[in-house]
Design a protein around this motif. Structure first.
Motif, PDB file in Angstrom:
ATOM      1  N   LEU A   6       0.815  -1.204   0.000  1.00  0.00           N
ATOM      2  CA  LEU A   6       0.000   0.000   0.000  1.00  0.00           C
ATOM      3  C   LEU A   6       0.851   1.256   0.000  1.00  0.00           C
ATOM      4  O   LEU A   6       0.451   2.287  -0.517  1.00  0.00           O
ATOM      5  CB  LEU A   6      -0.943  -0.011   1.213  1.00  0.00           C
ATOM      6  N   ASP A   7       2.027   1.142   0.581  1.00  0.00           N
ATOM      7  CA  ASP A   7       2.914   2.307   0.565  1.00  0.00           C
ATOM      8  C   ASP A   7       3.232   2.734  -0.857  1.00  0.00           C
ATOM      9  O   ASP A   7       3.512   3.903  -1.117  1.00  0.00           O
ATOM     10  CB  ASP A   7       4.215   1.996   1.316  1.00  0.00           C
ATOM     11  N   LEU A   9       1.344   3.203  -3.056  1.00  0.00           N
ATOM     12  CA  LEU A   9       0.359   4.198  -3.507  1.00  0.00           C
ATOM     13  C   LEU A   9       0.951   5.594  -3.452  1.00  0.00           C
ATOM     14  O   LEU A   9       0.597   6.472  -4.228  1.00  0.00           O
ATOM     15  CB  LEU A   9      -0.887   4.144  -2.615  1.00  0.00           C
ATOM     16  N   ASN A  10       1.836   5.761  -2.488  1.00  0.00           N
ATOM     17  CA  ASN A  10       2.435   7.079  -2.326  1.00  0.00           C
ATOM     18  C   ASN A  10       3.453   7.389  -3.419  1.00  0.00           C
ATOM     19  O   ASN A  10       3.654   8.537  -3.777  1.00  0.00           O
ATOM     20  CB  ASN A  10       3.091   7.163  -0.944  1.00  0.00           C
ATOM     21  N   THR A  11       4.071   6.326  -3.933  1.00  0.00           N
ATOM     22  CA  THR A  11       5.135   6.570  -4.885  1.00  0.00           C
ATOM     23  C   THR A  11       4.703   6.346  -6.328  1.00  0.00           C
ATOM     24  O   THR A  11       5.375   6.775  -7.248  1.00  0.00           O
ATOM     25  CB  THR A  11       6.332   5.654  -4.579  1.00  0.00           C
ATOM     26  N   LEU A  12       3.586   5.670  -6.494  1.00  0.00           N
ATOM     27  CA  LEU A  12       3.114   5.463  -7.858  1.00  0.00           C
ATOM     28  C   LEU A  12       2.915   6.822  -8.527  1.00  0.00           C
ATOM     29  O   LEU A  12       2.445   7.757  -7.895  1.00  0.00           O
ATOM     30  CB  LEU A  12       1.785   4.697  -7.855  1.00  0.00           C
ATOM     31  N   PRO A  13       3.275   6.891  -9.778  1.00  0.00           N
ATOM     32  CA  PRO A  13       3.192   8.207 -10.429  1.00  0.00           C
ATOM     33  C   PRO A  13       1.750   8.677 -10.600  1.00  0.00           C
ATOM     34  O   PRO A  13       0.853   7.869 -10.810  1.00  0.00           O
ATOM     35  CB  PRO A  13       3.849   7.963 -11.789  1.00  0.00           C
ATOM     36  N   VAL A  14       1.601   9.950 -10.485  1.00  0.00           N
ATOM     37  CA  VAL A  14       0.311  10.584 -10.746  1.00  0.00           C
ATOM     38  C   VAL A  14       0.518  11.418 -11.996  1.00  0.00           C
ATOM     39  O   VAL A  14       1.470  12.185 -12.054  1.00  0.00           O
ATOM     40  CB  VAL A  14      -0.090  11.481  -9.558  1.00  0.00           C
ATOM     41  N   PRO A  15      -0.345  11.255 -12.977  1.00  0.00           N
ATOM     42  CA  PRO A  15      -0.138  12.070 -14.193  1.00  0.00           C
ATOM     43  C   PRO A  15      -0.209  13.546 -13.830  1.00  0.00           C
ATOM     44  O   PRO A  15      -1.137  13.953 -13.123  1.00  0.00           O
ATOM     45  CB  PRO A  15      -1.305  11.661 -15.096  1.00  0.00           C
TER      46      PRO A  15
ATOM     47  N   ARG B  44      -5.807  11.026  -7.064  1.00  0.00           N
ATOM     48  CA  ARG B  44      -5.801   9.743  -6.378  1.00  0.00           C
ATOM     49  C   ARG B  44      -7.212   9.292  -6.040  1.00  0.00           C
ATOM     50  O   ARG B  44      -7.514   8.112  -6.031  1.00  0.00           O
ATOM     51  CB  ARG B  44      -4.953   9.836  -5.112  1.00  0.00           C
ATOM     52  N   ILE B 122      -1.976   4.246 -16.635  1.00  0.00           N
ATOM     53  CA  ILE B 122      -1.150   4.582 -15.486  1.00  0.00           C
ATOM     54  C   ILE B 122      -0.591   3.337 -14.803  1.00  0.00           C
ATOM     55  O   ILE B 122      -1.284   2.336 -14.649  1.00  0.00           O
ATOM     56  CB  ILE B 122      -1.994   5.379 -14.471  1.00  0.00           C
ATOM     57  N   GLU B 123       0.620   3.456 -14.386  1.00  0.00           N
ATOM     58  CA  GLU B 123       1.262   2.361 -13.672  1.00  0.00           C
ATOM     59  C   GLU B 123       0.519   2.098 -12.350  1.00  0.00           C
ATOM     60  O   GLU B 123       0.076   3.027 -11.685  1.00  0.00           O
ATOM     61  CB  GLU B 123       2.714   2.768 -13.373  1.00  0.00           C
ATOM     62  N   GLY B 124       0.380   0.846 -12.027  1.00  0.00           N
ATOM     63  CA  GLY B 124      -0.275   0.513 -10.760  1.00  0.00           C
ATOM     64  C   GLY B 124      -1.780   0.619 -10.835  1.00  0.00           C
ATOM     65  O   GLY B 124      -2.475   0.693  -9.834  1.00  0.00           O
ATOM     66  N   LEU B 127      -4.008  -1.657  -8.714  1.00  0.00           N
ATOM     67  CA  LEU B 127      -4.083  -1.325  -7.293  1.00  0.00           C
ATOM     68  C   LEU B 127      -4.992  -0.116  -7.065  1.00  0.00           C
ATOM     69  O   LEU B 127      -5.825  -0.095  -6.175  1.00  0.00           O
ATOM     70  CB  LEU B 127      -2.673  -1.052  -6.763  1.00  0.00           C
ATOM     71  N   TRP B 128      -4.820   0.887  -7.908  1.00  0.00           N
ATOM     72  CA  TRP B 128      -5.686   2.069  -7.783  1.00  0.00           C
ATOM     73  C   TRP B 128      -7.146   1.675  -7.879  1.00  0.00           C
ATOM     74  O   TRP B 128      -7.975   2.107  -7.101  1.00  0.00           O
ATOM     75  CB  TRP B 128      -5.384   3.096  -8.884  1.00  0.00           C
ATOM     76  N   VAL B 131      -8.326  -0.039  -4.842  1.00  0.00           N
ATOM     77  CA  VAL B 131      -8.488   0.882  -3.716  1.00  0.00           C
ATOM     78  C   VAL B 131      -9.738   1.728  -3.907  1.00  0.00           C
ATOM     79  O   VAL B 131     -10.524   1.928  -2.994  1.00  0.00           O
ATOM     80  CB  VAL B 131      -7.242   1.779  -3.566  1.00  0.00           C
ATOM     81  N   ALA B 147      -1.493   6.774   0.482  1.00  0.00           N
ATOM     82  CA  ALA B 147      -1.131   7.559  -0.692  1.00  0.00           C
ATOM     83  C   ALA B 147      -0.663   8.953  -0.309  1.00  0.00           C
ATOM     84  O   ALA B 147       0.310   9.463  -0.837  1.00  0.00           O
ATOM     85  CB  ALA B 147      -2.314   7.629  -1.655  1.00  0.00           C
TER      86      ALA B 147
END
Lengths: 735, 185
Positions: A6-7, A9-15, B44, B122-124, B127-128, B131, B147
């Motif tokens: 789950l961590d 989630l913090n590092t996954l890129p956000v467009p 997010r 998008i990568e991941g 998981l997104w 969630v 997040a």
């Protein structure tokens, strides 16, 4: 699933956001900021009335639409949405400006942020305002067209929202001016009334309006504004100053979320009606009490309840009144009418109508086939929710007869039958099943409801009371969540003899609107419990009345005598108004009265000859002519005529009952009336104060206290004393 | 504030107080400093850039209108998160396509609920999606704590519940996600 997964989630890129979007957002915010700063809050006045249905405006919208197909869709949405939004915003006086979003243009690209998509239902207001302010080039912008919906000025309709919008970067001044104007619409509860052509939200939202009584429309218009002289900059801060700040919960109506996500259907107050023009008032009884508990919760938390949460009739009907009871079950209820001087308007009188349902002796009580449908989703975990429900049900079980059956259905991630229908004689089994209930999972209301109905049907007994009691803290997150589907399911089952009542608990997510709708569809009561004491009141003390209807589809109609009464106003019952012709139509559903229930309705009337009038007489209309009145001679001592229609629980045909409201029922002073009448009047006054009623001249919380204090009577459960405390709390809330 | 540079050295709280008192530059600095964070939070929650931009803009405007009410009871960041969070939630709720669904068909929620136009590349994404398909309270707890990297206490303030409840939602969410992702795999 680990923390580590789950961590990520913090590092996954956000467009990343587009630069254009960012700069537009910043400009809009700065413009809004300047608006807030430049306009002193004191200038926040009432929005002046405009009609949202000026035919001229409509016509020209249609003209525009014809010319531009692309525009047509968004305008259509606007036309549909505008009255809806308008209605909501008017009752939500704190946030009079709502936004409506047009269907998004296909192009999400450049310049999308320039506020153009944001449209306010107050489009005409803005239209006029923008007419005055917007004098130049930015009139060319897409924003102008959509926001203004401006009829006359053809030039302003170019370019279209779908046409390539001016690429970002109008000069800063332009942005500021443009946004400064539009900012009104950008705000408060954005997206709430979002209209996309493909979704049904609009329709759902609109439904309450269908039941709005009388000429709400004109009332609304009267309250809102001509708009002509209104300056956009004066309008802007209204939205701003009324914004609920994060962290400090301001009383505010939240229809779709926000800080407390409790939802209420807004209903404007009943307007003053002229007897000459509209002598007949018709409504359905309402024995719900949910509003009172909600008001109490808000006040105990140190804030005023949202005005839309206050339903005068539910406040009044929360209390037990000791009206004279009918003699036998064949006469299901008995009305008692008292006419007293109005405490808030010297020239007016209040007509207090108290109805007492026949109190079934417990031996006469039919057998009960009950299914408790209990929300055990995670949100029910707090002490004031599931544990409260469990305690309450435990107490209810103690009250039931050995022959009654109880089943338990839970719904969470899945629904489950926690207890097959079990006779009360096996009480320990029932209590053990209750004990096992725990909260967890999400809420799948619908399949739970289906299970509950299945059990109730399996155990159906025509001579028994077959009822489902739904205990929940609100939303049905998964499942049949279209209110309409659920409603029609409940209505079908009601026709088959299975009724539904709702016990609401918790705050923050309580979906009042849905619960009201469902309970009304299910011939049931929607009650809201915030303390164990309240759960006891609903489940135990009122078990008999909640569970055992003695009359159903109870409708009240009052015809006022124009020779005696020039104006009247019904306090509360806005959501229960019926059409005049519905009164005799047995197909039209109305509220039930349970065993021992009391129902109270209060009218405020202006006697003929009183100087102070709410509505002026028409100058050109012929004076009211009593055209061949049915009762001419005796009418002189009659203020009006009360008619009640109801069906016995198993009947499909209603029987009428009537009573003339004569001078003999009139008391010279309020203090001469019975304590119950005075107390109900005080509660009504309190509710009207909380709703910000414009009809109370100079009546204050202190007057409520003075009126209610000596009228407390016996008060064995301390409810009336508690009421006095709530009034004191309301008085102390800073505003 | 005479020196533009000075604004950049000030704390959020200081800037917010000044902005509340009408200091435009302080407000501009705050906005500039936090826009990306606001946008990121919005994305997010909804998973689509267009909508995230919309939400972010609304948050910015709301911020302008309510900055004067910032009292410093909480940190500015928490306060802002709360504003952004409620705005995002309003958006999501307003957009929710409510569907007739059996609880056993949880999978179809993934595509239906909450967001219509997700950025699929998008990568991941898996998981997104998982969630975002959580029940709202669990989803919110996961997004805030994992997040956004907030503490349980901060998340509790924003969500308006206790820390314990946050932990509990997280616990439930992990269980659920585990089953869910196994199914997908």
């Amino acid at each position: 699933m680990t923390n580590k997964d789950l961590d990520s989630l913090n590092t996954l890129p956000v467009p990343p956001p587009r630069d254009t979007a960012k700069s537009a957002a910043l400009s809009a915010a700065l413009a809004a900021f300047e608006n807030v700063q430049s306009a002193p809050q004191a200038s926040v006045g009432n929005v002046r009335p405009i009609s949202q249905s000026q035919p001229g405006t409509r016509r020209s919208i249609m003209t525009l639409a014809r010319q531009h197909y692309a525009l047509a869709a968004s305008l259509a949405a606007l036309v549909v949405a505008a009255p809806v939004a308008f209605q909501i915003s008017q009752s939500e006086r704190n946030a009079p400006l709502e936004i409506v979003r047009a269907p998004e243009p296909a192009d999400h690209g450049l310049a999308k942020k320039e506020v153009p998509k944001l449209q306010s239902e107050a489009d005409e207001k803005r239209k006029i305002a923008s007419e005055m302010i917007a004098t130049d080039s930015e009139r060319q912008s897409a924003a102008e067209v959509v926001i203004a919906g401006q009829p006359a000025s053809a030039p302003s309709i170019e370019p279209l929202p779908t046409a390539p919008s001016p690429p970002i970067g109008p000069s800063r001044d332009q942005v500021v001016d443009l946004v400064g104007r539009s900012q009104i619409g950008v705000t408060d509860r954005p997206g709430k009334l979002e209209q996309r052509p493909s979704d049904g939200l609009g329709a759902v939202q609109q439904r309450p309006i269908g039941v709005l009584p009388y000429d709400q429309e004109s009332n609304r218009i009267a309250q809102s504004s001509e708009g002509g002289s209104e300056d956009a900059r004066a309008l802007a801060p209204r939205a701003a100053t009324n914004l609920a700040a994060p962290g400090e919960s301001r009383p505010n109506l939240h229809l779709e979320g926000g800080e407390d996500r409790d939802r209420f259907t807004a209903a404007d107050q009943n307007p003053i009606k002229q007897t000459a023009a509209d002598p007949v008032s018709t409504f359905s009884v309402d024995v719900d009490t949910a509003s009172y508990a909600f008001v109490r919760r808000a006040l105990n938390a140190g804030r005023l309840p949202p005005q839309a949460a206050v339903r005068t009739e539910e406040m009044i009907n929360y209390f037990r009144y000791d009206y004279p009871a009918p003699e036998s079950a064949t006469e299901p209820f008995k009305p008692t009418v008292t006419v007293v001087p109005s405490p808030w308007n010297a020239t007016n009188k209040l007509v207090h109508i108290g109805i007492k349902g026949y109190d079934l002796k417990s031996t006469e009580r039919p057998r009960a086939n009950l299914v408790f449908l209990i929300d055990t989703s995670g949100s029910m975990a707090p002490q004031d929710r599931l544990p409260l429900v469990k305690n309450g049900l435990r107490m209810l079980v103690d009250e039931l007869k050995p022959d009654d059956t109880v089943a338990l259905v839970t719904y969470a991630s899945g629904s489950g039958i926690a207890l097959e229908p079990t006779k009360i004689s096996e009480k320990s089994k029932i209590l053990a099943a209750l004990e096992r209930l725990g909260a967890g999972g999400s809420t799948a209301g619908a399949s739970g409801i289906e299970d509950a109905y299945r059990l109730a049907e399996a155990n159906f007994d025509k001579s028994a009371v077959n009822r489902i009691i739904l205990a929940t803290d609100g939303d049905f997150n998964v499942g049949i969540t279209e209110d309409g589907d659920l409603k029609s399911l409940i209505e079908r089952k009601r026709a088959a003899g299975i009724f539904l009542s709702i016990l609401g608990v918790g705050a923050g997510n309580y979906n009042d609107r849905l619960m009201q709708t469902l309970a009304q569809s299910g011939n049931g009561v929607a009650a809201y419990a915030d303390t164990l004491n309240e759960a006891r009141k609903i489940l135990v003390e009122e078990a008999s009345s909640t569970l055992f209807p003695i009359a159903k589809d109870v409708k009240i109609q009052v015809e006022w005598n124009p020779a005696r009464v020039s104006e009247y106003r019904l306090l509360g019952y806005e959501t229960r108004a019926l059409k005049r012709e519905d009164f005799n139509n047995d197909k039209v559903d109305a509220g039930d009265i349970g065993s021992g229930h009391t129902v109270t309705a209060i009218y405020e009337i202006t006697p003929v000859g009183a100087e102070k009038k709410g509505v002026d007489d028409l100058r050109y209309a012929a004076p009211a002519k009593p055209a061949a009145p049915v009762v001419a001679a005796s009418a002189s001592n009659e203020l009006g005529f009360l008619k009640i229609r109801a069906k016995l629980p198993n009947a499909e045909i209603s029987t009428p009952l009537s009573l003339a409201i004569t001078d003999a029922l009139s008391k010279p002073a309020l203090s001469d009336a019975a304590p119950d009448v005075r107390f109900a009047t005080a509660v009504a006054g309190f509710a009207e104060l909380l709703r910000g009623s414009p009809h109370l001249s100079g009546f204050t919380y202190d007057d409520v206290l003075a009126l209610a204090g000596p009228a407390r009577g016996d008060d064995p459960f301390g409810e009336r004393s508690e009421f006095l405390n709530l009034v004191r709390l309301a008085k102390s809330v800073p505003r | 504030m005479s020196e533009p540079a000075e604004a950049h050295n000030r704390t959020d709280e200081d800037l917010a107080q000044r902005a509340g008192a009408g200091d435009r530059r302080a407000f501009a600095t705050l906005l500039d400093r936090h826009y990306d964070r606001i946008y990121r939070l919005a994305w997010r929650w909804c998973g689509a850039r267009d909508r995230a931009e919309d939400i972010a803009q609304e948050v910015c405007v709301k911020l302008a209108q309510s900055i004067a009410t910032f009292r410093g009871d909480a940190t500015f960041r928490t306060w802002l998160y709360r504003l952004a969070y409620t705005t995002a939630i309003d958006h999501i709720r307003a957009n929710q396509r409510l569907v007739t669904l059996q609880p056993s068909d949880m999978l179809s929620l993934v595509d239906g609920a909450g967001c219509v136009m997700q950025d699929d590349t998008i990568e991941g994404q898996e998981l997104w999606r998982a969630v975002r398909a959580l029940p709202p309270q669990q989803r919110d707890a996961v997004l805030l704590v994992y997040a956004e990297d907030l503490s349980h206490a901060e998340a509790a303030t924003i969500l308006g519940c206790t820390e314990k409840t946050v932990s509990w939602h997280l616990h439930e969410a992990r269980k659920r996600l585990k089953t869910f992702l196994e199914q997908v795999a």
